[in-house]
Design a protein around this motif. Structure first.
Motif, PDB file in Angstrom:
ATOM      1  N   HIS A  18       0.838  -1.207   0.000  1.00  0.00           N
ATOM      2  CA  HIS A  18       0.000   0.000   0.000  1.00  0.00           C
ATOM      3  C   HIS A  18       0.876   1.261   0.000  1.00  0.00           C
ATOM      4  O   HIS A  18       0.554   2.245  -0.665  1.00  0.00           O
ATOM      5  CB  HIS A  18      -0.940   0.001   1.216  1.00  0.00           C
ATOM      6  CG  HIS A  18      -2.067  -0.986   1.098  1.00  0.00           C
ATOM      7  ND1 HIS A  18      -2.765  -1.455   2.171  1.00  0.00           N
ATOM      8  CD2 HIS A  18      -2.601  -1.590   0.011  1.00  0.00           C
ATOM      9  CE1 HIS A  18      -3.693  -2.314   1.749  1.00  0.00           C
ATOM     10  NE2 HIS A  18      -3.614  -2.417   0.446  1.00  0.00           N
ATOM     11  N   HIS A  46      -0.385  -5.747  -6.943  1.00  0.00           N
ATOM     12  CA  HIS A  46      -0.877  -5.722  -5.562  1.00  0.00           C
ATOM     13  C   HIS A  46      -2.192  -6.484  -5.418  1.00  0.00           C
ATOM     14  O   HIS A  46      -2.366  -7.271  -4.498  1.00  0.00           O
ATOM     15  CB  HIS A  46      -1.044  -4.285  -5.063  1.00  0.00           C
ATOM     16  CG  HIS A  46      -1.814  -4.226  -3.784  1.00  0.00           C
ATOM     17  ND1 HIS A  46      -1.373  -4.852  -2.623  1.00  0.00           N
ATOM     18  CD2 HIS A  46      -3.029  -3.692  -3.470  1.00  0.00           C
ATOM     19  CE1 HIS A  46      -2.272  -4.679  -1.665  1.00  0.00           C
ATOM     20  NE2 HIS A  46      -3.286  -3.985  -2.153  1.00  0.00           N
ATOM     21  N   GLU A  86      -2.783  -9.644  -3.031  1.00  0.00           N
ATOM     22  CA  GLU A  86      -3.740  -9.571  -1.924  1.00  0.00           C
ATOM     23  C   GLU A  86      -4.807 -10.663  -2.064  1.00  0.00           C
ATOM     24  O   GLU A  86      -5.163 -11.335  -1.089  1.00  0.00           O
ATOM     25  CB  GLU A  86      -4.384  -8.176  -1.931  1.00  0.00           C
ATOM     26  CG  GLU A  86      -5.056  -7.778  -0.644  1.00  0.00           C
ATOM     27  CD  GLU A  86      -5.563  -6.344  -0.701  1.00  0.00           C
ATOM     28  OE1 GLU A  86      -4.967  -5.480  -0.044  1.00  0.00           O
ATOM     29  OE2 GLU A  86      -6.546  -6.079  -1.432  1.00  0.00           O
ATOM     30  N   HIS A 127     -10.769   2.383  -0.096  1.00  0.00           N
ATOM     31  CA  HIS A 127     -10.691   0.926  -0.226  1.00  0.00           C
ATOM     32  C   HIS A 127      -9.890   0.310   0.927  1.00  0.00           C
ATOM     33  O   HIS A 127     -10.291  -0.716   1.487  1.00  0.00           O
ATOM     34  CB  HIS A 127     -10.059   0.544  -1.573  1.00  0.00           C
ATOM     35  CG  HIS A 127      -9.985  -0.938  -1.804  1.00  0.00           C
ATOM     36  ND1 HIS A 127     -11.064  -1.677  -2.215  1.00  0.00           N
ATOM     37  CD2 HIS A 127      -8.972  -1.814  -1.644  1.00  0.00           C
ATOM     38  CE1 HIS A 127     -10.708  -2.957  -2.307  1.00  0.00           C
ATOM     39  NE2 HIS A 127      -9.444  -3.058  -1.970  1.00  0.00           N
ATOM     40  N   ASP A 132     -10.178  -3.378   2.629  1.00  0.00           N
ATOM     41  CA  ASP A 132      -9.000  -4.147   3.046  1.00  0.00           C
ATOM     42  C   ASP A 132      -9.021  -4.400   4.559  1.00  0.00           C
ATOM     43  O   ASP A 132      -8.680  -5.479   5.025  1.00  0.00           O
ATOM     44  CB  ASP A 132      -7.699  -3.411   2.669  1.00  0.00           C
ATOM     45  CG  ASP A 132      -7.430  -3.458   1.163  1.00  0.00           C
ATOM     46  OD1 ASP A 132      -8.103  -4.222   0.461  1.00  0.00           O
ATOM     47  OD2 ASP A 132      -6.523  -2.731   0.710  1.00  0.00           O
ATOM     48  N   TYR A 157     -10.300  -7.706   6.366  1.00  0.00           N
ATOM     49  CA  TYR A 157      -9.637  -9.013   6.475  1.00  0.00           C
ATOM     50  C   TYR A 157      -8.622  -9.069   7.620  1.00  0.00           C
ATOM     51  O   TYR A 157      -8.057 -10.101   7.921  1.00  0.00           O
ATOM     52  CB  TYR A 157      -8.990  -9.450   5.149  1.00  0.00           C
ATOM     53  CG  TYR A 157      -7.991  -8.502   4.504  1.00  0.00           C
ATOM     54  CD1 TYR A 157      -6.878  -8.023   5.191  1.00  0.00           C
ATOM     55  CD2 TYR A 157      -8.151  -8.131   3.166  1.00  0.00           C
ATOM     56  CE1 TYR A 157      -5.965  -7.184   4.583  1.00  0.00           C
ATOM     57  CE2 TYR A 157      -7.244  -7.280   2.545  1.00  0.00           C
ATOM     58  CZ  TYR A 157      -6.153  -6.814   3.254  1.00  0.00           C
ATOM     59  OH  TYR A 157      -5.247  -5.981   2.650  1.00  0.00           O
TER      60      TYR A 157
HETATM   61 FE   LIG Z   1      -5.009  -3.485  -0.863  1.00  0.00          FE
END
Ligand SMILES: [Fe+2]
Ligand SMILES: [Fe+2]
Length: 141
Positions: free
Chosen positions: A21, A58, A62, A123, A128, A131
């Motif tokens: 990130h 990414h 992920e 986001h 994100d 999780y």
């Molecule tokens: Fe992400």
């Protein structure tokens, strides 16, 4: 000054993902620099393309991590990733078309930057972050 900044509040508690990130933030800042610094077309295109490529790297990383731990929210999360890739690729196409025709692309590039900044932080915080506990419960930090 950087256009956007990664701060601790954006940490999803998984080091590998946080690092990616940060890299996304960095590449968004590079695009900003390319735009305000009036890079030539080639330089700008390269920066933009580099950002898109890394977004894809990414996302697949992920998603791979989420799949490995059987994260139940994988599918809707993936859908959000796909949506962003479509949007950003479309922006890039529009951008290239404007450049090719010699039209003013400044307005568009600002729009892209604002969109990216909002999307990225939104986001991370909204999607994100969900999780986090799932990874932590499996000892992944
Ligand atoms: Fe992400
Ligand atoms: Fe994500």
């Amino acid at each position: 000054m950087a256009f956007i900044e990664w701060t601790k509040e954006y940490s999803v508690g998984v080091q590998e993902i946080d690092e990616q990130h940060k890299q996304l933030v960095q590449l968004t800042n590079e695009l900003y620099t390319a735009i305000v610094g009036n890079y030539d077309d080639i330089g700008l295109r390269k920066t933009f393309q580099g950002l898109i490529d890394y977004v894809k790297v990414h996302f697949s990383h992920e998603e791979g991590m989420m799949a490995k731990v059987n994260y139940p929210g994988l599918e809707p999360h993936q859908a959000k990733h796909r949506e962003l890739v479509t949007r950003i690729v479309n922006y890039f196409k529009e951008y290239q078309a404007k450049m090719a025709s010699g039209a003013d692309s400044k307005h568009l590039s600002k729009e892209v930057l604002m969109f990216l900044r909002d999307w990225l932080f939104h986001h991370i915080l909204e999607t994100d972050m969900k999780y986090r506990d799932h990874f932590h419960a499996r000892g992944i930090k």
